[in-house]
Design a protein around this motif. Sequence first.
Motif, PDB file in Angstrom:
ATOM      1  N   GLY A 171     -17.839  12.518   9.444  1.00  0.00           N
ATOM      2  CA  GLY A 171     -17.811  12.386   7.946  1.00  0.00           C
ATOM      3  C   GLY A 171     -17.414  10.094   8.183  1.00  0.00           C
ATOM      4  O   GLY A 171     -16.671   9.544   8.724  1.00  0.00           O
ATOM      5  N   PHE A 184     -14.114   8.086   6.829  1.00  0.00           N
ATOM      6  CA  PHE A 184     -12.808   8.434   6.291  1.00  0.00           C
ATOM      7  C   PHE A 184     -12.102   7.136   5.822  1.00  0.00           C
ATOM      8  O   PHE A 184     -11.902   6.010   7.227  1.00  0.00           O
ATOM      9  CB  PHE A 184     -12.406   9.657   7.425  1.00  0.00           C
ATOM     10  CG  PHE A 184     -10.342   9.328   7.339  1.00  0.00           C
ATOM     11  CD1 PHE A 184      -9.838  10.647   6.692  1.00  0.00           C
ATOM     12  CD2 PHE A 184      -9.122   8.702   6.863  1.00  0.00           C
ATOM     13  CE1 PHE A 184      -9.165  11.144   6.005  1.00  0.00           C
ATOM     14  CE2 PHE A 184      -8.517   9.757   6.545  1.00  0.00           C
ATOM     15  CZ  PHE A 184      -8.219  10.486   6.367  1.00  0.00           C
ATOM     16  N   SER A 197     -22.414   2.035   6.324  1.00  0.00           N
ATOM     17  CA  SER A 197     -22.667   3.474   5.824  1.00  0.00           C
ATOM     18  C   SER A 197     -23.784   3.718   5.918  1.00  0.00           C
ATOM     19  O   SER A 197     -23.943   4.562   6.551  1.00  0.00           O
ATOM     20  CB  SER A 197     -23.201   3.327   4.178  1.00  0.00           C
ATOM     21  OG  SER A 197     -21.466   2.925   3.893  1.00  0.00           O
ATOM     22  N   GLN A 231     -23.744   4.641   9.742  1.00  0.00           N
ATOM     23  CA  GLN A 231     -22.518   5.401  10.411  1.00  0.00           C
ATOM     24  C   GLN A 231     -24.122   7.034  10.013  1.00  0.00           C
ATOM     25  O   GLN A 231     -23.764   8.212  10.310  1.00  0.00           O
ATOM     26  CB  GLN A 231     -21.322   5.509   9.130  1.00  0.00           C
ATOM     27  CG  GLN A 231     -20.224   7.026   9.542  1.00  0.00           C
ATOM     28  CD  GLN A 231     -20.747   8.563   8.436  1.00  0.00           C
ATOM     29  OE1 GLN A 231     -20.818   8.426   7.766  1.00  0.00           O
ATOM     30  NE2 GLN A 231     -20.026   8.962   9.095  1.00  0.00           N
ATOM     31  N   ARG A 232     -24.711   6.979   8.548  1.00  0.00           N
ATOM     32  CA  ARG A 232     -24.705   7.792   8.871  1.00  0.00           C
ATOM     33  C   ARG A 232     -26.404   7.980   9.865  1.00  0.00           C
ATOM     34  O   ARG A 232     -26.547   9.585  10.175  1.00  0.00           O
ATOM     35  CB  ARG A 232     -26.363   7.644   7.671  1.00  0.00           C
ATOM     36  CG  ARG A 232     -25.051   8.500   5.647  1.00  0.00           C
ATOM     37  CD  ARG A 232     -25.834   8.024   4.546  1.00  0.00           C
ATOM     38  NE  ARG A 232     -26.955   7.299   4.966  1.00  0.00           N
ATOM     39  CZ  ARG A 232     -26.724   5.883   3.966  1.00  0.00           C
ATOM     40  NH1 ARG A 232     -25.218   6.046   3.610  1.00  0.00           N
ATOM     41  NH2 ARG A 232     -26.982   5.131   4.175  1.00  0.00           N
ATOM     42  N   THR A 278     -17.835  10.164  13.623  1.00  0.00           N
ATOM     43  CA  THR A 278     -17.259  10.267  12.627  1.00  0.00           C
ATOM     44  C   THR A 278     -16.600   8.172  12.606  1.00  0.00           C
ATOM     45  O   THR A 278     -16.171   8.364  13.904  1.00  0.00           O
ATOM     46  CB  THR A 278     -15.854  11.232  13.162  1.00  0.00           C
ATOM     47  OG1 THR A 278     -16.562  12.177  13.667  1.00  0.00           O
ATOM     48  CG2 THR A 278     -14.309  11.494  11.738  1.00  0.00           C
ATOM     49  N   ASP A 309     -16.602   8.772   2.202  1.00  0.00           N
ATOM     50  CA  ASP A 309     -16.436  10.879   2.167  1.00  0.00           C
ATOM     51  C   ASP A 309     -15.268  10.811   1.534  1.00  0.00           C
ATOM     52  O   ASP A 309     -14.848  11.537   0.597  1.00  0.00           O
ATOM     53  CB  ASP A 309     -17.123  11.030   2.422  1.00  0.00           C
ATOM     54  CG  ASP A 309     -18.233  10.573   3.782  1.00  0.00           C
ATOM     55  OD1 ASP A 309     -19.034  10.085   2.844  1.00  0.00           O
ATOM     56  OD2 ASP A 309     -17.846  11.089   4.551  1.00  0.00           O
ATOM     57  N   ILE A 310     -13.499  10.258   1.552  1.00  0.00           N
ATOM     58  CA  ILE A 310     -13.089  11.107   1.777  1.00  0.00           C
ATOM     59  C   ILE A 310     -11.846  10.002   2.051  1.00  0.00           C
ATOM     60  O   ILE A 310     -12.196   8.895   3.126  1.00  0.00           O
ATOM     61  CB  ILE A 310     -12.143  11.673   2.576  1.00  0.00           C
ATOM     62  CG1 ILE A 310     -13.057  13.031   3.336  1.00  0.00           C
ATOM     63  CG2 ILE A 310     -10.905  12.113   2.706  1.00  0.00           C
ATOM     64  CD1 ILE A 310     -12.493  14.503   2.647  1.00  0.00           C
ATOM     65  N   PRO A 337     -11.241  12.620  -1.589  1.00  0.00           N
ATOM     66  CA  PRO A 337     -12.454  12.312  -2.542  1.00  0.00           C
ATOM     67  C   PRO A 337     -12.478  10.700  -3.143  1.00  0.00           C
ATOM     68  O   PRO A 337     -11.278  10.872  -4.099  1.00  0.00           O
ATOM     69  CB  PRO A 337     -14.141  13.064  -2.551  1.00  0.00           C
ATOM     70  CG  PRO A 337     -13.233  14.483  -2.391  1.00  0.00           C
ATOM     71  CD  PRO A 337     -11.917  14.180  -1.942  1.00  0.00           C
TER      72      PRO A 337
END
Lengths: 403, 295
Positions: A52, A54, A197, A200-201, A206, A222-223, A237
Amino acid sequence: MNAVGSMSPAPPETGTPATRPTSGGLQLRGLVKRFGDFTAVDHVDLEIPPGGFFALLGPSGCGKTTALRMIAGLEFPTEGRIFLGGQDITGVKPHRRPVNTVFQSYALFPHMSVIDNVAFGLRRRKVHDARAKASQVLELVELSHLADRRPQQLSGGQQQRVALARAIVNEPEVLLLDEPLGALDMKLRRQMQLELSRIQREVGLTFIHVTHDQDEAMTMADIVAVMNEGRIEQLGPPEELYDQPETVFVANFLGKSNLIEAEVLGEDGPWLTIAAGSAQARLLSDRCVSRQGRLLVGIRPEKIAIAPVGSDDEGRHGTFADRDGEVWNTLAGGVVSAMTYTGVSTEYQVEVPGIGSVEVFAQNLAGDVLAIGDRVSLRWRAKYTFGLAGDEPISAGAEVEPG
Amino acid sequence: MSTAERRQHSRQGRLGYWFVLPGFAFLALFFALPVLVMLATSLFAPVPGGGVGAFQPALEFSNYTEVLVLYWVPLLRSFAFALITTVAALLIGYPIAYLVAVRLRGHRLAQGLLLVLIIAPFFASFILRTQAWKIILSDDGLVVGALKALSLMPPGAHLTATAVAVVAGMTYNFLPFMTLPIFANLERLDARLIEAGSDLYASPWETFRKVTLPLSMPGVLAGTLLTFIPAAGDYINASLLGNNRNTTMIGQIIESRFFQAADYPQAAALAFVLMVAILILVMAYVRRFGTKELL
């Protein structure tokens, strides 16, 4: 406030390969770092699931960078332990951790070309075809054409992307980003936010992103964990943190909040009735940290509708339900004391007798902007109201100098 | 820009050149001219039937072949001693510079104290310090006693009047010239680069080899040059700590050719050979190891 992030169920038993997560999961347990008398990180418990994005968000000096440096192995914790993929890495030297950092200053090696910078980590681990892999990642960050340049010949944004490439090429289990966009101008920062972003995808690593910029944290992560004075105030979130802050610090640091001192009068089904000055209002008890005594009642400025006195709900005060059963809170008798017109919206300061100053953001849909001195009434859907502990200082997090 | 403005502008730009004029004049008078005089002297021939020290202008190139045939051993020895001195000073000076500049970063008091200790030798005269080494290395001194007690030296051996003593003395005397430039360089080293190295899987040793050392090369280059050049021409350490037989350095020969034998052309020829040899070695060295930033 002792917020414990629990994103996934209880941590797996260490040592038994069967229950160990296959990759990535990072846990901080009771992490403390003291520098002399100063406690930079104060008993942080955190569980970050693999894969994710973070964000650790907080003002300067809140301990977020120190926490990051402990994960990287650049600082040794005073107390507590760090687990990665179920294994205790607390005492593992930084160069043996499957963790890489994008430093705030980029820390690119000035005596090496861009491609050698990117291949540095691969070569230290004797990875086959280091140069070819480094070239691939340079392509990902769209810098292939500058591979043979020295870092100091690149612009700030380009250096930033080299630093990112140098870290992600190693495919670490956790990628740490220490205010990576801090040195860039606004336009470039927005562009890099989107790019980070996307990357990262694409790589699926992480990412743990440390920042003091709430927009950055909210748009990318995301968090988000909001840190203050070495502790995690709240974790969740971005929408949840914004919509339902649990501490005054979060309410004020993440966007703006109107906080009003109030007293609980009673409970009625899911609703709590509260009194603030001469006004009464309702809020959902599950959006409130306590069900009795003194509270700080909060409402976001853009949730409030502002209407000149003389329209249909003139004179109404307190709480009412409309035809659709929607419950509204109303404050009547306000006077516009200040306004800032920004084109797309107008920001009003409204003085409400017995309550104080209330901030309202109104979208300029119809174009009829109110003027200073206009008498107005305010109303908002009661379900957007939130309740915080009444003993917290009301301006916590509001006057924090970001950075 | 008008012509007048442009002229005014470039006149301001040229102002700085006037400040270097005194320096150029000084160097022309006291360096370039003497070198030319030395070059001319090195080609002088003896006055026929003249006494000791009587020479006349000539183009006697055989002076050069003569000194090279006679003194190639001390010449080579000088470079060998200078090389060993430079390597020894680097091995001693680099860790000291690293300690003060990197490890003690932020500890201002300890840094200041150690820097004073590095510079302290300069407070005493060069000759006195070298003389002191003679006592330190003497047969009844501490060093020889300790080495013999540990059986690291045979009972009848000496340290004074040996090549070891000469090189040790030079290493000591030139150590600050090595340490200070490296310190000045390492002091500016961005400690975050060392962290980046360890973050990217480099062990502390690898980080040193791949990051710290390459970045400190300008300091190492300056330090080695500042040590090697004076060491190659040194004659004080060689004459005070050496034995005048198998430790003789070229500086001693030049000195004795000039002051004792009054053979000015030979002394001048040797001095010129030394100068050119150092120049060639230094240029080759800088081309090989020099950084663009330094040149």
